[in-house]
Design an enzyme around this catalytic site. Sequence first.
Site, PDB file in Angstrom:
ATOM      1  CG  ASP A 112      -1.979   0.901   0.541  1.00 21.82           C
ATOM      2  OD1 ASP A 112      -2.372   1.369   0.500  1.00 21.82           O
ATOM      3  OD2 ASP A 112      -3.643   0.666   1.634  1.00 21.82           O
ATOM      4  CG  ASP A 214      -3.893   5.934   0.686  1.00 20.82           C
ATOM      5  OD1 ASP A 214      -5.070   5.525   0.940  1.00 20.82           O
ATOM      6  OD2 ASP A 214      -4.252   7.162   1.409  1.00 20.82           O
ATOM      7  CD  GLU A 256      -8.437   5.218  -2.063  1.00 14.76           C
ATOM      8  OE1 GLU A 256      -9.661   4.909  -1.340  1.00 14.76           O
ATOM      9  OE2 GLU A 256      -7.592   5.519  -1.132  1.00 14.76           O
ATOM     10  CG  HIS A 330      -9.134  -0.882   4.730  1.00 18.15           C
ATOM     11  ND1 HIS A 330      -9.133  -0.558   2.686  1.00 18.15           N
ATOM     12  CD2 HIS A 330      -8.967  -0.170   4.919  1.00 18.15           C
ATOM     13  CE1 HIS A 330      -8.429   0.097   2.935  1.00 18.15           C
ATOM     14  NE2 HIS A 330      -8.399   1.158   3.410  1.00 18.15           N
ATOM     15  CG  ASP A 331     -11.237   2.844   3.741  1.00 15.64           C
ATOM     16  OD1 ASP A 331     -10.680   2.837   4.873  1.00 15.64           O
ATOM     17  OD2 ASP A 331     -10.765   3.104   2.109  1.00 15.64           O
TER      18      ASP A 331
HETATM   19  C1  NOJ Z   1      -7.847   5.785   1.991  1.00 16.18           C
HETATM   20  C2  NOJ Z   1      -7.498   4.298   2.430  1.00 16.18           C
HETATM   21  O1  NOJ Z   1      -8.090   4.146   1.886  1.00 16.18           O
HETATM   22  C3  NOJ Z   1      -8.176   4.722   3.872  1.00 16.18           C
HETATM   23  O2  NOJ Z   1      -8.541   3.672   4.787  1.00 16.18           O
HETATM   24  C4  NOJ Z   1      -7.523   5.605   4.775  1.00 16.18           C
HETATM   25  O3  NOJ Z   1      -7.789   6.158   6.314  1.00 16.18           O
HETATM   26  C5  NOJ Z   1      -7.485   6.910   3.564  1.00 16.18           C
HETATM   27  N1  NOJ Z   1      -7.109   6.334   2.441  1.00 16.18           N
HETATM   28  C6  NOJ Z   1      -6.323   7.994   4.312  1.00 16.18           C
HETATM   29  O4  NOJ Z   1      -5.123   7.522   3.843  1.00 16.18           O
END
Ligand code: NOJ
Length: 555
Positions: A112, A214, A256, A330-331
């Site tokens: 990541d 990210d 992302e 995970h989000d």
């Molecule tokens: C996206 C990540 O997937 C998330 O978990 C994170 O809090 C934010 N970016 C900030 O890095």
Amino acid sequence: MSISPASSHAGIVTRDMAWWQSAIGYQIYPASFADSNDDGIGDIPGIIGKLDYLAELGIGFIWLSPVYASPMVDNGYDISDYRAINPIFGTMADMDRLIAEARARKIGIVMDLVVNHTSDQHPWFRAARSDRHSPYRDYYIWRDQPPAKGTPADIEASFGGSAWSLDPQSGEYYFHLFAPQQPDLNWANPALRAEVHAMMNWWLDKGVAGFRMDVIDLIGKQPEAGIVADGPELHHYLREMHEATLTGRDAVTVGEAWSATPTNAPLYSAPERQEVSMVFQFGHVTQFWDEKLGKWKPKSIDWPRLKATFAAWQQALHGKGWNSLFWGNHDLPRAVSRYGDEGEYRVTSAKALATILHLMEGTPYIYQGEEIGMTNAGFTSIEQYRDVETINFHRIQLAQGVAEADFLAGARANSRDNARTPMQWSAAPHAGFTRGQPWIAVNENFLRLNVELDRADTDGVFQHYRRLIALRRENALIRHGDFRLLLADHPCLIIFERRLGAECLLVVVNMSRQETAIPTMGVPSVQGRDLLTGKQVSIKAGAKLKPYAAFALRC
Ligand code: NOJ
């Protein structure tokens, strides 16, 4: 890194045959996967112990959420040293062993890459704030006054509050799109970009298979102009990064990009542009959020809209770029809880969702536990939550007058902690995740929902994922066929065709708790063997589909 023989054909490596176009990604959230030392937090040796399980599933690479040194304000998405491993997860020797052991099983490790921001404990930020004349000062974004309300720079942080915080040490305000402990990097500074490139090369030289990047669509930001996502320099930075790190390497990269649309996505993943292999796009997620309260007030899923979104992405990138395919991470909430049925039809709906996703064009990603149909956490009080975002918004929204019960209902549906409860390996205490005290509660349903039980069931979710993965590996039609949506307006039938040359695949899914008849118009009559169960099926007008039935037939 060459993992699959598919990456070379008659000695020619072509973008079309890239290994990651036939591989399946599996995301591991390390804190919640497997704990080897009983401190209640998952770790790298724990992951190594589960590699045979992942090889059995058939995955091609692991997207490893951050394991770097970090104060863990945002569970590792706040990095204080990009070249060190957080001791709670293990050592660099463990990491090297993970890369080697995974490689021995033809599994790549995708790191990541969190370079929109660092931790405020990163030496760059410590140097930056301690001396206004430090060369590191310009690695971050500063202004001497907080922006006036309503001006372009008056930007809100994703985790609530202003994106500008006062640094009392140097008397200026620094910019952070997430928590105040996550200062944003200034990508306009070439020295900073060169440091990031060097760090990426260091990991690639170690043998990692690539990077998940990210919030990469934010690095071209121009806060003073109010530009956050998709800034004017974004694609320049990505091409430069590719040139400095990825050229000549057979790596996979997935950016992302919450701002990506079917229109701008080819800018990232078109082969001739040399930026990233694919992006994670979120149209299928955010369209079901409230206009004002966002994820905290989710709307119910509207399948015609969701189908239209998938179709738009499939068509926009066919032959012009490459799609990522995912329901969860995970989000996000657990797929089966959000899009399926976590009650009576949990297993069938989890399988139906997998069928839809894995039979489209793109690289499918499985989020840990999805392959056994794990469900949302089911937390009922704010004390059970650990996530900085949920805890902040609980405070903010209650102060704004939102009722506690309403906030908790939103969090129960959409808090990031839904996906962060420990992996349910068995019916042993704490679901076999740890023999210590888990850092976040295990879902209460682990006695009846765990790997040991599901994997042993030939009709279970795990075996269904295995079959889908094998099917993709064996069929160019699934990997590269075009996509045509049928019955676009039907409220619960998801029917699409894939075609490659003379070959054709028909996918038929009923995403409803009701038995549903196939309408008289709009679907071809097809009889044959369902590629997933081997059973004979007949798709024709009037045929009744059981709740969450899912078939894939040659047509
Ligand atoms: C996206 C990540 O997937 C998330 O978990 C994170 O809090 C934010 N970016 C900030 O890095």
